[in-house]
Motif scaffolding. Structure first.
Motif, PDB file in Angstrom:
ATOM      1  N   HIS A 246       0.871  -1.342   0.084  1.00 55.37           N
ATOM      2  CA  HIS A 246       0.141  -0.222   0.106  1.00 55.37           C
ATOM      3  C   HIS A 246       0.785   1.307   0.087  1.00 55.37           C
ATOM      4  N   GLN A 247       1.912   1.276   0.786  1.00 54.98           N
ATOM      5  CA  GLN A 247       2.980   2.226   0.703  1.00 54.98           C
ATOM      6  C   GLN A 247       3.477   2.548  -0.510  1.00 54.98           C
ATOM      7  N   THR A 248       4.013   1.605  -1.259  1.00 57.35           N
ATOM      8  CA  THR A 248       4.748   1.975  -2.639  1.00 57.35           C
ATOM      9  C   THR A 248       3.598   2.366  -3.533  1.00 57.35           C
ATOM     10  N   GLY A 249       2.222   1.916  -3.482  1.00 55.84           N
ATOM     11  CA  GLY A 249       1.347   2.443  -4.276  1.00 55.84           C
ATOM     12  C   GLY A 249       0.964   3.533  -3.986  1.00 55.84           C
ATOM     13  N   ASP A 250       0.975   4.000  -2.870  1.00 53.85           N
ATOM     14  CA  ASP A 250       0.612   5.475  -2.535  1.00 53.85           C
ATOM     15  C   ASP A 250       1.765   6.362  -2.929  1.00 53.85           C
ATOM     16  N   TYR A 251       2.902   5.835  -2.903  1.00 53.03           N
ATOM     17  CA  TYR A 251       4.132   6.739  -3.103  1.00 53.03           C
ATOM     18  C   TYR A 251       4.051   7.003  -4.935  1.00 53.03           C
ATOM     19  N   TYR A 252       3.436   6.221  -5.406  1.00 52.13           N
ATOM     20  CA  TYR A 252       3.493   6.640  -7.000  1.00 52.13           C
ATOM     21  C   TYR A 252       2.086   7.648  -7.199  1.00 52.13           C
ATOM     22  N   LEU A 253       1.349   7.571  -6.093  1.00 53.25           N
ATOM     23  CA  LEU A 253       0.002   8.462  -6.280  1.00 53.25           C
ATOM     24  C   LEU A 253       0.328   9.770  -5.569  1.00 53.25           C
ATOM     25  N   GLY A 254       1.654  10.155  -5.153  1.00 53.05           N
ATOM     26  CA  GLY A 254       1.980  11.309  -4.716  1.00 53.05           C
ATOM     27  C   GLY A 254       1.440  11.369  -3.299  1.00 53.05           C
ATOM     28  N   LEU A 255       1.458  10.380  -2.353  1.00 51.68           N
ATOM     29  CA  LEU A 255       1.217  10.457  -1.133  1.00 51.68           C
ATOM     30  C   LEU A 255       2.133  10.014  -0.186  1.00 51.68           C
ATOM     31  N   ASN A 256       2.097  10.275   1.254  1.00 50.66           N
ATOM     32  CA  ASN A 256       3.014  10.016   2.142  1.00 50.66           C
ATOM     33  C   ASN A 256       3.307   8.852   2.873  1.00 50.66           C
ATOM     34  N   GLY A 257       2.402   7.799   2.409  1.00 50.30           N
ATOM     35  CA  GLY A 257       2.601   6.232   3.057  1.00 50.30           C
ATOM     36  C   GLY A 257       2.143   6.167   4.312  1.00 50.30           C
ATOM     37  N   LEU A 258       1.599   7.125   4.788  1.00 56.07           N
ATOM     38  CA  LEU A 258       0.871   6.987   6.261  1.00 56.07           C
ATOM     39  C   LEU A 258      -0.386   6.672   6.083  1.00 56.07           C
ATOM     40  N   ALA A 259      -1.156   6.188   7.227  1.00 57.96           N
ATOM     41  CA  ALA A 259      -2.298   5.922   7.426  1.00 57.96           C
ATOM     42  C   ALA A 259      -3.284   6.936   6.867  1.00 57.96           C
ATOM     43  N   GLY A 260      -3.046   8.263   7.053  1.00 54.99           N
ATOM     44  CA  GLY A 260      -4.054   9.294   6.491  1.00 54.99           C
ATOM     45  C   GLY A 260      -3.863   9.842   5.310  1.00 54.99           C
ATOM     46  N   ARG A 261      -2.738   9.439   4.596  1.00 56.29           N
ATOM     47  CA  ARG A 261      -2.695   9.446   3.286  1.00 56.29           C
ATOM     48  C   ARG A 261      -2.529  10.830   2.732  1.00 56.29           C
ATOM     49  N   GLY A 262      -1.935  11.440   3.465  1.00 53.74           N
ATOM     50  CA  GLY A 262      -1.577  12.953   3.127  1.00 53.74           C
ATOM     51  C   GLY A 262      -0.651  13.087   2.084  1.00 53.74           C
ATOM     52  N   PRO A 263      -0.411  14.419   1.352  1.00 59.14           N
ATOM     53  CA  PRO A 263       0.455  14.500   0.287  1.00 59.14           C
ATOM     54  C   PRO A 263       1.926  14.146   0.486  1.00 59.14           C
ATOM     55  N   ASP A 264       2.631  13.811  -0.463  1.00 57.66           N
ATOM     56  CA  ASP A 264       3.930  13.244  -0.318  1.00 57.66           C
ATOM     57  C   ASP A 264       4.879  14.604   0.216  1.00 57.66           C
ATOM     58  N   ASP A 265       5.504  14.173   1.215  1.00 55.61           N
ATOM     59  CA  ASP A 265       6.318  15.213   1.877  1.00 55.61           C
ATOM     60  C   ASP A 265       7.778  15.138   1.539  1.00 55.61           C
ATOM     61  N   GLY A 266       8.313  14.289   0.770  1.00 59.64           N
ATOM     62  CA  GLY A 266       9.804  13.896   0.444  1.00 59.64           C
ATOM     63  C   GLY A 266      10.264  14.511  -0.680  1.00 59.64           C
ATOM     64  N   PRO A 267      11.577  14.431  -0.916  1.00 56.36           N
ATOM     65  CA  PRO A 267      12.156  15.333  -1.989  1.00 56.36           C
ATOM     66  C   PRO A 267      11.509  14.499  -3.298  1.00 56.36           C
ATOM     67  N   LYS A 268      11.591  15.437  -4.417  1.00 52.88           N
ATOM     68  CA  LYS A 268      11.148  15.142  -5.491  1.00 52.88           C
ATOM     69  C   LYS A 268      12.233  14.424  -6.696  1.00 52.88           C
ATOM     70  N   VAL A 269      11.785  13.321  -6.998  1.00 49.94           N
ATOM     71  CA  VAL A 269      12.714  12.583  -7.858  1.00 49.94           C
ATOM     72  C   VAL A 269      11.722  11.853  -8.893  1.00 49.94           C
ATOM     73  N   THR A 270      12.535  11.330 -10.036  1.00 49.57           N
ATOM     74  CA  THR A 270      11.835  10.427 -10.902  1.00 49.57           C
ATOM     75  C   THR A 270      11.652   9.149 -10.168  1.00 49.57           C
ATOM     76  N   ILE A 271      10.339   8.721 -10.184  1.00 47.02           N
ATOM     77  CA  ILE A 271       9.966   7.525  -9.503  1.00 47.02           C
ATOM     78  C   ILE A 271      10.469   5.988 -10.515  1.00 47.02           C
ATOM     79  N   ARG A 272      11.361   5.347  -9.850  1.00 49.19           N
ATOM     80  CA  ARG A 272      11.913   4.386 -10.672  1.00 49.19           C
ATOM     81  C   ARG A 272      11.847   3.050  -9.706  1.00 49.19           C
ATOM     82  N   THR A 273      11.617   1.977 -10.207  1.00 51.39           N
ATOM     83  CA  THR A 273      12.084   0.831  -9.641  1.00 51.39           C
ATOM     84  C   THR A 273      13.657   0.545  -9.688  1.00 51.39           C
ATOM     85  N   TRP A 274      13.979  -0.577  -8.727  1.00 49.21           N
ATOM     86  CA  TRP A 274      15.528  -0.768  -8.806  1.00 49.21           C
ATOM     87  C   TRP A 274      15.878  -1.304 -10.232  1.00 49.21           C
ATOM     88  N   GLU A 275      15.142  -2.049 -10.730  1.00 50.69           N
ATOM     89  CA  GLU A 275      15.467  -2.737 -12.203  1.00 50.69           C
ATOM     90  C   GLU A 275      15.411  -1.477 -13.176  1.00 50.69           C
TER      91      GLU A 275
END
Length: 280
Positions: A246-275
């Protein structure tokens, strides 16, 4: 009389064609049709993001693969035909979890997130599995346990930062920290110690973790009953617990990964998987 080269070739072709109709001379067998491929990277991405969406938007690049998976689940009577739509939502997650359970899997191995072994078995005679993602064996990093995929990601983040990282908590730690809400029960999730780091350094560490494929956030005591730390979940780790999915899915959707599903408060980068990071 010697036939010219072109004429001789034509006569040979005619003779061969006629011989295939003679008893005892078989025609050349037709090549077996190649099975379609299920892109595991795209399928995993959809299985993390789609259940967290507020609508039925499809994950880009995943529809064809998800449809093949859903058709196989349908034919096993695990998924109603109306849900065969290329959207790996909660209903498909539940159906895939039932399939994993039918194979004898339990716990994180039956979370509904496709793994290489279960996906390959599901595709027998139907599809092949391409762009495989493997979590790898469990290994130690200090006092913490992670898998080899996660350790490789941490090693690369340390290389980018030019500093070592210390883990407060690793993966495969069910019940180890009640404040983690089960995110560390499976693989791919770590908490990074930030003692002595400035605010700018904490942000730079979170940025490096994001660059190599983690959904990572700086967590503060103001958010919950925990100390300052960086929480990081490896996107598309096949061993992710449901809460970490759920947290990784929320990250793609611009959320903070917490239960309240607030906006992402982290540094902005291009989202990529390890691969994906390794291919750039």
């Amino acid at each position: 009389m010697k036939l010219p080269y072109r004429a001789a070739g034509l006569v040979t072709a005619v003779l061969l064609a006629s011989l295939t109709g003679i008893q005892g001379v078989a025609a050349a067998p037709k090549a077996a049709a190649a099975l379609p491929g299920v892109d595991m990277e795209a399928t995993l991405k959809a299985a993390q993001i789609d259940p967290r969406r507020a609508d039925s938007t499809l994950t880009p690049g995943a529809k064809a693969s998800v449809l093949l998976v859903e058709e196989a689940l349908r034919d096993l009577a695990l998924l109603d035909p109306k849900w065969v739509d290329g959207y790996f939502g909660t209903t498909t997650i539940a159906a895939y979890a039932k399939y994993q359970q039918s194979l004898g899997y339990t716990g994180i191995d039956a979370s509904g997130l496709p793994g290489r072994t279960s996906l390959t078995k599901l595709g027998t005679g139907r599809f092949t599995v391409t762009r495989v993602v493997v979590a790898g064996a469990r290994v130690s990093v200090g006092d913490a346990v992670v898998n080899t995929r996660t350790r490789a990601m941490l090693d690369e983040a340390e290389r980018l930062l030019g500093r070592d990282l210390v883990l407060d908590q690793g993966s495969y730690n069910p019940g180890g920290d009640p404040t983690s809400a089960g995110t560390h029960d499976g693989g791919g999730v770590v908490d990074v110690n930030v003692d002595g780091m400035s605010a700018a350094t904490r942000t730079s560490v979170a940025r490096a973790l994001r660059r190599v494929g983690f959904a990572a956030w700086v967590r503060s005591p103001e958010q919950a009953d925990w100390p300052w730390h960086i929480h990081a979940a490896a996107i598309s780790d096949p061993d992710l617990a449901a809460q970490a999915q759920h947290q990784t899915g929320d990250y793609y959707l611009g959320l903070n990964g917490l239960a309240g599903r607030g906006p992402d408060d982290g540094p902005k980068v291009t989202i990529r998987t390890w691969e994906e990071y390794q291919r750039i």
